[in-house]
Design an enzyme around this catalytic site. Structure first.
Site, PDB file in Angstrom:
ATOM      1  N   CYS A 113      11.956  32.916 -13.054  1.00 58.00           N
ATOM      2  CA  CYS A 113      12.175  32.069 -14.443  1.00 58.00           C
ATOM      3  C   CYS A 113      10.907  31.084 -15.166  1.00 58.00           C
ATOM      4  O   CYS A 113      11.277  31.032 -16.437  1.00 58.00           O
ATOM      5  CB  CYS A 113      13.501  31.197 -14.635  1.00 58.00           C
ATOM      6  SG  CYS A 113      14.603  32.825 -13.718  1.00 58.00           S
ATOM      7  N   HIS A 253      14.813  27.305 -20.400  1.00 59.02           N
ATOM      8  CA  HIS A 253      15.303  28.707 -19.806  1.00 59.02           C
ATOM      9  C   HIS A 253      16.146  28.726 -19.988  1.00 59.02           C
ATOM     10  O   HIS A 253      17.326  27.374 -19.634  1.00 59.02           O
ATOM     11  CB  HIS A 253      14.125  29.171 -18.153  1.00 59.02           C
ATOM     12  CG  HIS A 253      14.918  29.879 -17.448  1.00 59.02           C
ATOM     13  ND1 HIS A 253      15.044  30.747 -17.770  1.00 59.02           N
ATOM     14  CD2 HIS A 253      15.664  30.201 -16.672  1.00 59.02           C
ATOM     15  CE1 HIS A 253      15.300  31.810 -17.480  1.00 59.02           C
ATOM     16  NE2 HIS A 253      15.975  30.805 -16.604  1.00 59.02           N
ATOM     17  N   ASN A 283      20.193  35.299 -18.283  1.00 63.50           N
ATOM     18  CA  ASN A 283      19.529  35.344 -17.954  1.00 63.50           C
ATOM     19  C   ASN A 283      18.381  36.067 -18.170  1.00 63.50           C
ATOM     20  O   ASN A 283      18.493  36.942 -17.151  1.00 63.50           O
ATOM     21  CB  ASN A 283      19.940  34.573 -16.716  1.00 63.50           C
ATOM     22  CG  ASN A 283      18.111  34.040 -15.612  1.00 63.50           C
ATOM     23  OD1 ASN A 283      17.419  34.480 -16.208  1.00 63.50           O
ATOM     24  ND2 ASN A 283      18.730  33.181 -14.881  1.00 63.50           N
TER      25      ASN A 283
HETATM   26  O1  UT7 Z   1      16.946  30.978 -13.949  1.00 60.36           O
HETATM   27  C1  UT7 Z   1      17.083  30.732 -12.019  1.00 60.36           C
HETATM   28  C2  UT7 Z   1      17.547  29.780 -12.077  1.00 60.36           C
HETATM   29  N1  UT7 Z   1      19.070  30.161 -11.405  1.00 60.36           N
HETATM   30  C3  UT7 Z   1      20.027  29.086 -12.256  1.00 60.36           C
HETATM   31  O2  UT7 Z   1      19.920  28.125 -12.378  1.00 60.36           O
HETATM   32  C4  UT7 Z   1      21.287  29.570 -11.523  1.00 60.36           C
HETATM   33  C5  UT7 Z   1      22.797  28.676 -10.720  1.00 60.36           C
HETATM   34  N2  UT7 Z   1      23.663  28.581 -10.570  1.00 60.36           N
HETATM   35  C6  UT7 Z   1      24.535  29.147 -11.648  1.00 60.36           C
HETATM   36  O3  UT7 Z   1      23.932  29.091 -12.687  1.00 60.36           O
HETATM   37  C7  UT7 Z   1      25.272  28.722 -11.080  1.00 60.36           C
HETATM   38  O4  UT7 Z   1      25.645  28.564  -9.237  1.00 60.36           O
HETATM   39  C8  UT7 Z   1      26.868  29.992 -10.658  1.00 60.36           C
HETATM   40  C9  UT7 Z   1      27.477  30.459 -12.169  1.00 60.36           C
HETATM   41  C10 UT7 Z   1      25.874  31.299 -10.383  1.00 60.36           C
HETATM   42  C11 UT7 Z   1      27.720  29.621  -9.846  1.00 60.36           C
HETATM   43  O5  UT7 Z   1      29.239  28.944 -10.438  1.00 60.36           O
HETATM   44  P1  UT7 Z   1      29.409  27.939  -9.207  1.00 60.36           P
HETATM   45  O6  UT7 Z   1      29.939  26.719 -10.921  1.00 60.36           O
HETATM   46  O7  UT7 Z   1      28.448  27.048  -9.331  1.00 60.36           O
HETATM   47  O8  UT7 Z   1      30.746  27.933  -8.850  1.00 60.36           O
HETATM   48  P2  UT7 Z   1      30.835  28.562  -6.932  1.00 60.36           P
HETATM   49  O9  UT7 Z   1      29.100  29.395  -6.662  1.00 60.36           O
HETATM   50  O10 UT7 Z   1      30.214  26.774  -6.619  1.00 60.36           O
HETATM   51  O11 UT7 Z   1      31.720  29.269  -7.268  1.00 60.36           O
HETATM   52  C12 UT7 Z   1      33.111  28.568  -6.959  1.00 60.36           C
HETATM   53  C13 UT7 Z   1      34.723  29.078  -7.066  1.00 60.36           C
HETATM   54  C14 UT7 Z   1      34.056  30.117  -5.762  1.00 60.36           C
HETATM   55  O12 UT7 Z   1      35.400  30.445  -5.279  1.00 60.36           O
HETATM   56  P3  UT7 Z   1      36.086  29.150  -3.921  1.00 60.36           P
HETATM   57  O13 UT7 Z   1      34.733  29.707  -2.895  1.00 60.36           O
HETATM   58  O14 UT7 Z   1      35.571  28.407  -4.683  1.00 60.36           O
HETATM   59  O15 UT7 Z   1      37.449  30.452  -3.646  1.00 60.36           O
HETATM   60  C15 UT7 Z   1      33.283  31.445  -6.036  1.00 60.36           C
HETATM   61  O16 UT7 Z   1      33.331  32.580  -4.939  1.00 60.36           O
HETATM   62  O17 UT7 Z   1      33.790  30.390  -7.945  1.00 60.36           O
HETATM   63  C16 UT7 Z   1      33.883  31.617  -7.002  1.00 60.36           C
HETATM   64  N3  UT7 Z   1      32.877  32.707  -7.955  1.00 60.36           N
HETATM   65  C17 UT7 Z   1      33.347  33.443  -8.875  1.00 60.36           C
HETATM   66  N4  UT7 Z   1      34.902  33.702  -9.668  1.00 60.36           N
HETATM   67  C18 UT7 Z   1      34.956  34.455 -10.653  1.00 60.36           C
HETATM   68  C19 UT7 Z   1      31.820  33.062  -7.746  1.00 60.36           C
HETATM   69  N5  UT7 Z   1      31.154  33.890  -8.645  1.00 60.36           N
HETATM   70  C20 UT7 Z   1      31.979  34.437 -10.073  1.00 60.36           C
HETATM   71  C21 UT7 Z   1      33.090  34.995 -10.294  1.00 60.36           C
HETATM   72  N6  UT7 Z   1      33.476  35.407 -10.906  1.00 60.36           N
HETATM   73  N7  UT7 Z   1      31.616  35.354 -11.226  1.00 60.36           N
END
Ligand code: UT7
Length: 331
Positions: A113, A253, A283
């Site tokens: 990215c 980004h 993204n």
């Molecule tokens: O471009 C290059 C760099 N990339 C980035 O900068 C991306 C950085 N990361 C992010 O944007 C975020 O971490 C995400 C959007 C990918 C995820 O958001 P988060 O707030 O960090 O969620 P998390 O991974 O901590 O997951 C929280 C919960 C989990 O469930 P439990 O364990 O709390 O029950 C996940 O399983 O959300 C769940 N989850 C979802 N639920 C519904 C993860 N993906 C999804 C989804 N829909 N698509």
């Protein structure tokens, strides 16, 4: 010689993949995606459209808006993680041929990215050293080709598109690129990678279709992104004695609205300064910054001499920021 950011162009594929479409594909909701990422929809290239096709469309616009002939381009860099072919030829050479550029120096740049910011720094170095005069930098991605649409942690984030810019030599310093930071730390490589498909994946069949799918430890990546980006943009402003209030367009980004907001708040950026396209494009990795610049150009917000602050973060891990006056004509 000074390097001037002379023009911008972009191409956004027609087909739209909405959060509601994704609800039908994986266990997710529109509400969750929008709340956690700020994304509503992303564009997806047609089956017969390649990354180079997207790049060519963006490049044609950038060349036209620079007011030069394509024969004036003496170097072409394509920043991409979703090349037409994984080993060779480079997507840059394919774009060059499709543009009719004869015997131009062309190569791909792999910084995920952060690719566009890295490409900008390479273009600037070649121009300031006097080796090249007009460098075409392209950020082009068909991320849908390397996205696992059964993995809800990644497939909700990514989209396709391309952006391109012409960076030209000038002996006038007035609108020259002011500064560019680039950095990387491979110790964090496992946060965001395509673990299969290369010589590193000794136990996998490198030829299988899913070999290049992206895997991400999203939450950890998020935290490192906010920390690294904040310190990097604070540093580039301080080193150049520039106050965040004098930035006309903060163009981060477009990975996640919450990351953009956290970094923008740390810089005391006002809403009017922050360029946001994540809601409609998702993204698009190396294409996200030039697509965002093109958005403000198309809407008439980007004017000659406006000061842009770019910042990016991605797989590698890599990061970068740049202080860039717009040296072209506004629309
Ligand atoms: O471009 C290059 C760099 N990339 C980035 O900068 C991306 C950085 N990361 C992010 O944007 C975020 O971490 C995400 C959007 C990918 C995820 O958001 P988060 O707030 O960090 O969620 P998390 O991974 O901590 O997951 C929280 C919960 C989990 O469930 P439990 O364990 O709390 O029950 C996940 O399983 O959300 C769940 N989850 C979802 N639920 C519904 C993860 N993906 C999804 C989804 N829909 N698509």
């Amino acid at each position: 010689m000074y390097a001037v950011f002379r023009s911008i162009g972009a191409y956004i594929p027609e087909k739209i993949l909405t959060n509601s479409d994704l609800e039908q594909m994986v266990d997710t909701t529109d509400e969750w995606i929008f709340k956690r990422t700020g994304i509503k929809e992303r564009h997806i290239a047609a089956d017969n459209e390649t990354t180079s096709d997207l790049g060519v469309r963006a490049a044609e616009l950038a060349i036209e808006r620079a007011g030069i002939n394509s024969s004036d381009i003496d170097m072409l860099i394509c920043a991409t993680i979703s090349p037409d072919y994984f080993c060779m030829p480079s997507t840059a050479t394919i774009i060059a041929t499709k543009l009719g550029l004869d015997k131009v120096t062309s190569f791909d740049l792999s910084a995920a990215c952060t690719g566009f910011v890295y490409a900008l720094s390479v273009a600037r170095a070649f121009i300031e050293s006097g080796m090249k005069k007009n460098v075409l930098i392209v950020g082009a991605e068909k991320l849908s080709a390397i996205t696992d649409y059964t993995d809800r942690g990644t497939c909700i984030l990514f989209g396709d598109g391309a952006g391109a810019a012409v960076i030209s030599a000038s002996d006038d310093k007035t609108h020259a690129i002011i500064d560019i930071h680039t950095g990387s730390d491979g110790a964090y490589a496992d946060l965001l990678m395509s673990p299969n498909g290369g010589s590193g994946s000794l136990h996998d069949d490198p030829l299988k279709e899913s070999a290049c799918f992206m895997k991400m430890k999203g939450n950890e990546t998020f935290k490192v992104a906010v920390r690294t980006l904040t310190s990097d943009v604070v540093a580039i402003l301080k080193e150049n004695n520039i106050s965040s209030s004098t930035i006309d367009h903060f163009i981060p980004h477009q990975a996640n609205y919450r990351i953009i907001k956290a970094v923008g708040d740390a810089l005391n950026m006002e809403e009017r300064q922050v360029v946001l396209t994540v809601e409609k494009y998702g993204n698009t990795s190396g294409a996200s910054i030039p697509m965002a610049i093109n958005d403000i150009y198309e809407s008439g917000r980007l004017q000659h001499g406006d000061l842009m602050l770019l910042d990016a973060f991605g797989g590698g891990l890599t990061w970068g920021s740049a202080l860039v006056p717009f040296g072209g004509k506004g629309k």
